[in-house]
Design an enzyme around this catalytic site. Structure first.
Site, short mmCIF file in Angstrom:
data_model
loop_
_atom_site.label_atom_id
_atom_site.label_comp_id
_atom_site.label_asym_id
_atom_site.label_seq_id
_atom_site.Cartn_x
_atom_site.Cartn_y
_atom_site.Cartn_z
N GLU A 1 -3.41 -11.06 -6.78
CA GLU A 1 -3.97 -10.90 -8.12
C GLU A 1 -3.00 -10.33 -9.15
O GLU A 1 -3.04 -10.70 -10.32
CB GLU A 1 -5.23 -10.03 -8.06
CG GLU A 1 -6.46 -10.74 -7.51
CD GLU A 1 -6.57 -10.69 -6.00
OE1 GLU A 1 -7.65 -10.95 -5.47
OE2 GLU A 1 -5.55 -10.38 -5.33
N GLU B 1 -10.72 -10.78 0.46
CA GLU B 1 -11.76 -9.78 0.20
C GLU B 1 -13.06 -10.15 0.90
O GLU B 1 -13.76 -9.28 1.43
CB GLU B 1 -11.95 -9.62 -1.30
CG GLU B 1 -10.74 -8.95 -1.96
CD GLU B 1 -10.81 -8.88 -3.46
OE1 GLU B 1 -10.45 -7.84 -4.03
OE2 GLU B 1 -11.25 -9.87 -4.10
#
Length: 261
Positions: A133, A113
């Site tokens: 995640e 990210e």
């Protein structure tokens, strides 16, 4: 605190220096990185940044699972704002100036990210990319579900997000997630070469061009063209534009001040 900031003229080298933790960010380092970005963006002499990770094994492995995610969970259980600015750079348009990611090793979860929040991504052949995640019962909350489908085909983005599996550097280059693969010994040199080329251009023009691209992606073509025209109008009235035109006429390299007038 192990977020290192070095300056080479107009270029800032920002290094996440926690190799013993695969350069994961705990709460303190998350805040420290955010502070460095604010300093970089506010410094008129700093024109381009390079973000990298120390140790050669990881660019960044995301948020520290032992400390960072429990902290985020506490926030989620309160009435506080849930939108995450991981490392002070994953919300929209937080950093006005160009940022190059120099990636070696693991670039996963929040690390990917961070890389996707950069403008240009260079990596080594041994780099790995993924958003894992969902394996831990959460989703990529630092822009992963929004930036990845904007960078690669939606189906590929969904495959990465829903399986949590990583991809190789050649695959990342193939799908357009990274700009190019570079030998490890040349990674920072090539990043600096690119940064120097960007820094030699008009700083106001570079920032305006980044703004036009970033904001234009969320607009219709007509509105995007209007934004481009408005930014160009501002630039044409700047001291930098005057210097650029003079330098062209005089057959010399321009010396930009970064001043609007």
């Amino acid at each position: 605190m192990t977020i290192d900031l070095e300056r080479k003229g107009p270029i800032a080298l920002i290094t996440i220096n926690r190799p013993d933790a695969m350069n994961a960010l705990d709460v303190d380092h998350d805040r420290a990185l955010a502070k460095v970005w604010k300093e970089f963006d506010a410094d008129p002499s700093a024109r381009v940044a390079i973000l990298t990770g120390a140790g050669g094994k990881a660019f960044c492995s995301g948020g520290d699972l032992k400390t960072y995610l429990p902290w985020r969970r506490q926030i989620a259980q309160s009435d506080a704002e849930s939108t995450i600015s991981f490392g002070g750079m994953t919300l929209a348009n937080e950093i006005r100036k160009p940022v190059i990611a120099a990636i070696q090793g693991y670039c996963i979860a929040g690390g990917l990210e961070l890389a996707m929040a950069c403008d240009i991504r260079l990596c080594t052949a041994d780099s790995k990319f993924g958003l894992a995640e969902v394996r831990w019962g959460v989703l990529p909350g630092g822009g992963g579900t929004q930036r990845l489908p904007r960078l690669v085909p939606t189906g590929i983005a969904l495959e990465m997000i829903l399986t949590g599996e990583s991809i190789s550097a050649p695959r990342a280059e193939q799908i357009g997630l990274v700009n190019r693969i570079i030998d490890a010994e040349s990674l920072l040199d090539r990043a600096f070469q690119m940064a120097e080329r960007i820094a030699a251009n008009g700083p106001l023009a570079v920032q305006a061009a980044k703004k036009a691209v970033q904001e234009g992606l969320n607009l219709s073509l007509q509105d995007g063209l209007a934004l481009e025209g408005a930014l160009q109008k501002q630039l044409l009235q700047s001291a930098d534009a005057d210097e650029g035109l003079r330098a062209f006429a005089e057959r010399r390299s321009p010396v930009f001040s970064g001043k609007t007038s």
